[in-house]
Enzyme design. Structure first.
Site, PDB file in Angstrom:
ATOM      1  N   ASP A  30      57.395  33.093  72.429  1.00  0.00           N
ATOM      2  CA  ASP A  30      57.722  33.881  71.254  1.00  0.00           C
ATOM      3  C   ASP A  30      59.245  33.902  71.114  1.00  0.00           C
ATOM      4  O   ASP A  30      59.947  34.529  71.907  1.00  0.00           O
ATOM      5  CB  ASP A  30      57.170  35.296  71.438  1.00  0.00           C
ATOM      6  CG  ASP A  30      57.292  36.120  70.174  1.00  0.00           C
ATOM      7  OD1 ASP A  30      58.111  35.767  69.306  1.00  0.00           O
ATOM      8  OD2 ASP A  30      56.561  37.108  70.048  1.00  0.00           O
ATOM      9  N   HIS A  38      98.251  21.120  77.148  1.00  0.00           N
ATOM     10  CA  HIS A  38      98.694  19.750  77.318  1.00  0.00           C
ATOM     11  C   HIS A  38      99.280  19.211  76.014  1.00  0.00           C
ATOM     12  O   HIS A  38     100.370  18.635  75.996  1.00  0.00           O
ATOM     13  CB  HIS A  38      97.525  18.876  77.752  1.00  0.00           C
ATOM     14  CG  HIS A  38      97.918  17.483  78.082  1.00  0.00           C
ATOM     15  ND1 HIS A  38      98.644  17.169  79.209  1.00  0.00           N
ATOM     16  CD2 HIS A  38      97.727  16.315  77.428  1.00  0.00           C
ATOM     17  CE1 HIS A  38      98.861  15.871  79.238  1.00  0.00           C
ATOM     18  NE2 HIS A  38      98.313  15.324  78.164  1.00  0.00           N
ATOM     19  N   GLU A  71      71.247  22.813  66.461  1.00  0.00           N
ATOM     20  CA  GLU A  71      72.685  22.940  66.697  1.00  0.00           C
ATOM     21  C   GLU A  71      73.196  21.700  67.430  1.00  0.00           C
ATOM     22  O   GLU A  71      72.928  21.505  68.621  1.00  0.00           O
ATOM     23  CB  GLU A  71      72.979  24.200  67.532  1.00  0.00           C
ATOM     24  CG  GLU A  71      74.483  24.456  67.649  1.00  0.00           C
ATOM     25  CD  GLU A  71      74.839  25.577  68.606  1.00  0.00           C
ATOM     26  OE1 GLU A  71      73.957  26.379  68.961  1.00  0.00           O
ATOM     27  OE2 GLU A  71      76.024  25.640  69.006  1.00  0.00           O
ATOM     28  N   LYS A 111      60.824  43.353  71.781  1.00  0.00           N
ATOM     29  CA  LYS A 111      61.558  42.545  70.813  1.00  0.00           C
ATOM     30  C   LYS A 111      62.939  43.110  70.490  1.00  0.00           C
ATOM     31  O   LYS A 111      63.446  42.965  69.385  1.00  0.00           O
ATOM     32  CB  LYS A 111      60.756  42.391  69.492  1.00  0.00           C
ATOM     33  CG  LYS A 111      59.322  41.925  69.670  1.00  0.00           C
ATOM     34  CD  LYS A 111      59.225  40.464  70.037  1.00  0.00           C
ATOM     35  CE  LYS A 111      57.814  40.090  70.490  1.00  0.00           C
ATOM     36  NZ  LYS A 111      56.869  39.818  69.422  1.00  0.00           N
TER      37      LYS A 111
END
Lengths: 390, 390, 390, 390
Positions: A292, A383, A88, A218
């Protein structure tokens, strides 16, 4: 219906370059895909035994370096450079910016406040009364059960057995400390042996299932948020007003006000994390260091808390109740993963708490940067509209 | 307090082997860590521009091949071999076993039932009445807002604006379809432009913040489970009784009974996923194929539903309400990642729904295997205790 | 096993004083309990027909008067005296104190921002694809379905059908406005008829169950918090700093800081209401006015939001997403209940929104008082320890 | 702005018929409402002192008798007739039907499996480390803290102090058993005194707030579901197949299948109760017997679990984790309320567990009836469509 061809395996030695190449060739035949980069791995396939099956190569996940991040923890002390594996764009840059804001404000305190890794068998009875009484028996025999469970592990310690009676069942969580390992397997084995002992030694010989689905392995859960899973870690720092203005282009008052708005958003949406984006830093750090990555599901849960101080500075903290991490075992010993742990001084024995502190510090840095960007963007947009168009 | 040295950067070209080496050397000096494997990447650093900053090399995550998995979806059809990147031993083997059980039972149906990717601005007003009336205005001006938002993107489509009034604010979710991209950036930009337009054109010129924290980006939430985030995907198959017995060593009746027990466990613990372990397959597949691994946080949520059929077979399904995935953009074009997408026939335009179907199918396969192992282990343990010792 | 004697009933007229007395006598024989006060009811048993079965008398719940409470709502305007039925000492006094703080600060704004009462059938299919396509059909036939549903009611209007596909099922919520009635029965009947029409007219003749358990009737749910059930109502006011100090003995800054702490507590505990104690006011007002007291389960959910203003005052609001209330039907026409509605000017046609506004205003008043007491108590305790005892 | 007139009060004796009448007259003048029935109360206002302020009369809530209900609990044994106060027609009849199904199946087992009533102070520190260490201190000084807390009460016992560290705070729950009282006040006082002692005796003299909002008093929470609040009670019975068919007109197989569907609906909606409608029975029983009706918010939470047995019968249970009830104190001693408790043999000392068992049994009976009605209605509707109309 014809069966598709099975993936080629070699019973004698499945972890060789040849065998990996065979599978890549198989894939090329079946799908046309050419695994060129996947095959160009710089590691010896043999080292992956125990970490993967049907090895075909490696995923090449770009690594960027963030930091320096000044940490003043119990275990993590000093200026850290943090390897992050991600695809990313801007993530590394954004975390670096947050780290700078933290460092220039004097650094982040980090504290591991609880350890508790679970396996959660459910015991089955005829009625609720039996289940309740079995629960009493568990309490009075805890020392013996502990002895049995701990006989299977050198580092795992059974701290307590939480009990949740429902219907004619007793759902339990066997809670351990697990040293430098994440501990899912260790606790699984210890609990299995304890259950077998219970089944044999309790007068009712109760049936059980090793997971009653409340581990909750998990996956995120309210129970993890409340009871802790893995490590509960807190990172906190005081953002100096000047740093907020100059580096982050936000006012602490805006940050504080936004905290209210985001907390309401979090409650309205029922979100697992009340800050900005813990999962980004967690995933990037976990992939880099051989954790993991599936544990991002649990570990991303958390609570952000801020306070505007009298002097205009802003106290900012994140509490992560379910950090699952390791500096030993799992993927931590693989070549690139180990190297990344070594960058942090977190490889091997006695480093798990230090690493957990780094994890929380990184998460906080990411929130500092993104939250400020959201607000400064607001200011920017104001702005643009009210500024130049006037 | 002295500042730690900044990470070396090159303003002209930061994506070269030399620059990466410089940073590795910097790390060696600062920490003693030697980034040998990290540096032995087989890719051109230039290709990582836009995916990473301060590039130092790559994490080498072992890739294993699982399958074949027979899918009978709308978009994914045929026998798939699935590349999984993980460091958790047995994961690939276990998913492969589940895939075999599915395939031998005739394959898995997969269906994408909803698309909805969000950016979630909050609008600030004087009182609740203003906020409510602004909400009415949003509805009556939806076509115009859509036009503005969609002007920023070729593939994003604004479907609806969900509204959640709280106090004197209107929390919203701008919900899009995003083609083959995951869409976080696309929806961010489109929504920003729409908000600016709203601020300019609505009589009250309302202040807003681009994220009111209900997106809920990179985090699990009840809202995602209810309203969908990304794609809502369902995978379902009928496990044949014979396959259950022979391959998985469980009885469908046990599976069905356990479903009740696990559903109760899920409710008791407030877990985000009522099945076994979606996150494992998701993380492994996401890392392999250049998805954003942080999205495991959202995507691992889901609901398992089973039904014992009259003929003794077992209907088994998983519903994933927040699958975030892409076959275009993000990390999908990086070398090893693209290769892995190609193995699945899922690289590039028009493939996102196909890939989402594969994702759900893989998750189901993992649950089939692990759930059965938990139950067969129970049986095994009973066998050990009651069998051989008799 | 012998059966216990059945409760005496009279098929011709079960709602007479004689029949009630007979049952009381039966109870005296069976249990020894003498229902003296229960029997001393001042109402005609005949009026309870349709509200109770096996009538034996009335519960005498003490009524106290709270107020005055100044409301500046859309529908509720003026100074209200509020009848509260409770057995919890100090409750009326505490709510009165909160009402005074609100009134002296200028009164409370109240706004009903959404109406949505549900019945939630689930439709059963062969696979997810059928379920999804049925969902598309529902959308394209909404006008016709609305016509069918609304044929059964004069005041109910079907606004939309929410869809939640899971496995091979389509869970739906048929969402209505219901005029001055709470609407559970009205929506039940309308939805039943619509479902029967669907079953007959859709090509697949789908099986359905009238409640798929997501209504979620008489229970709190994340879905209610997100999607609204009944009425979503907001009450907000600005607590003047002077009133805070003098009447409530708290500082707005403390209130604001406590808001952060309580929001974190709410997130940590996963509580359905992030303020102090909505349920107290709701239960007391519901019992007094003939609402269904079981709806406290749904209606007590909510979100508190505060903001410290520049001038030192404190903006305080509560958002209740699931207020279930009526001014017509149910228990509203019973003698004492009707009288209490009349005290509020909320009896009968066209009053439901007004009453909902009163409900929210009362809840806010209770929170103002209790929250301040908690904080002032803190101050008191500090005072005791550090002040007088020194 | 003129102030509205205050409610007339009498400092000397506010609990007289005259004073109540004065207030009713005041209301008539202000609102036009004539409190005729409210004023026709058959009780002496003096008895309401401590339960209400500004007494104006009583709400006349219709009481119906349900039962008989055969209970085979630890404390509740025999056939019970249950007084229910409600204005919802069919509620008593429906609960009676469920009670009959239970009784004809042999009765319901009831078990109180845990007692834990809380007050939840939050302690404030400089950083997380201080908070964590304070937590350690709490553990090592538990005996002394217990002594201090219990000095304020004859029946309350401090069992444990749960700890939830967040940021620089330690949220705690002081967990008590409270004898026959619900215990909110008792635990409040005991905890206050303990906190004052802590503030004085711990080296850091920590600031605290008596409620950190995780009690979670008068509100549903995940924490209550997990950790228990008040009493955790389980009711279970085995519905005989013949009774299901003949009395309830449903098949146990349908009940079991519906259990799956409703569990999924419960998970999808995030509902606090996974059964049909606990709140109805709770509210009616609580109002009748002088419980705090606001506690329906907490007490309605729960988990339903069913199992189809080999012989075709259906095991059906409900687990209520947060039953707040009393047989002493609060409203239990008021005239009609006490009479209703006496009907159940549950008035006064030593009866709280018995009463809690009755509560759970009643809830289960209501679910048996409504769930069956939903399913039989499905059948009925099928019958109407496919039967008579053919």
């Amino acid at each position: 219906m014809t069966r598709a061809d099975p993936i080629p395996r070699n019973r004698d030695n499945d972890y060789s370059k040849e065998q990996a190449a065979l599978r890549c060739e198989f894939i090329r035949e079946k799908t046309g895909a050419i695994l060129e980069t996947v095959s160009a791995y710089p590691i010896d396939p043999a080292v992956t035994q125990g970490n993967i099956e049907n090895f075909i190569g490696t995923a090449q996940v770009p690594l960027g370096l963030a930091g320096p991040l000044r940490i003043r923890g119990e275990h993590a002390k000093g200026d850290f450079y943090v390897p992050l594996a991600t695809t990313e764009g801007t993530l590394v840059a954004s975390y670096s910016r947050g780290m700078r804001a933290i460092s220039e404000s004097g650094g982040v305190k980090t504290t591991v406040v609880k350890h508790s890794m679970q396996r959660a068998p459910v015991f089955l009875f005829e009625d609720a009364l039996q289940a309740r009484d079995f629960g009493g028996w568990l309490k009075s025999h805890l020392d013996r059960i502990r002895e049995v469970a701990e006989s299977t592990t050198s580092s795992g310690k059974l701290n307590e057995i939480e009990q949740y009676p429902v219907a004619n069942m007793l759902y339990t969580r066997f809670c351990y400390t697990t040293g430098d390992a994440a501990g899912q397997n260790m606790t699984g084995k210890a609990t299995f042996v304890a259950c077998e002992w219970l089944k044999k030694n309790h007068p009712l010989k109760p049936d059980y299932i090793l997971s009653g689905a409340i581990d909750t392995d998990k996956k995120h859960s309210a129970m993890n948020l409340i009871q802790t899973r893995g490590k509960r870690v807190i990172a906190e720092f005081t953002l100096k007003e000047a740093v907020a203005h100059e580096l982050l282009r936000v006012d602490p008052k805006s940050l504080y006000r936004y905290r209210q708005i985001a907390a309401v958003g979090s409650i309205q949406s029922g979100s697992a994390y009340s800050g900005a984006h813990s999962a980004n830093g967690l995933a990037a750090l976990f992939i880099a260091t051989g954790q993991d990555a599936a544990n991002v599901a649990e570990s991303h849960a958390g609570i952000t808390y801020g306070q505007l101080l009298e002097n205009g500075d802003y106290y900012w903290s994140v509490t992560l109740p379910a950090v699952i991490c390791a500096t030993h075992g799992g993927g931590t010993g693989l070549p690139s993963q180990r190297e990344c742990l070594e960058v942090l001084g977190c490889y091997g024995a006695g480093k798990a708490d230090k690493f957990a502190e780094v994890v929380a510090a990184v998460v906080l840095a990411g929130d500092v940067s993104l939250t400020s960007a959201v607000l400064a963007g607001d200011w920017v947009s104001s702005h643009e509209t009210h500024g130049r168009n006037r």
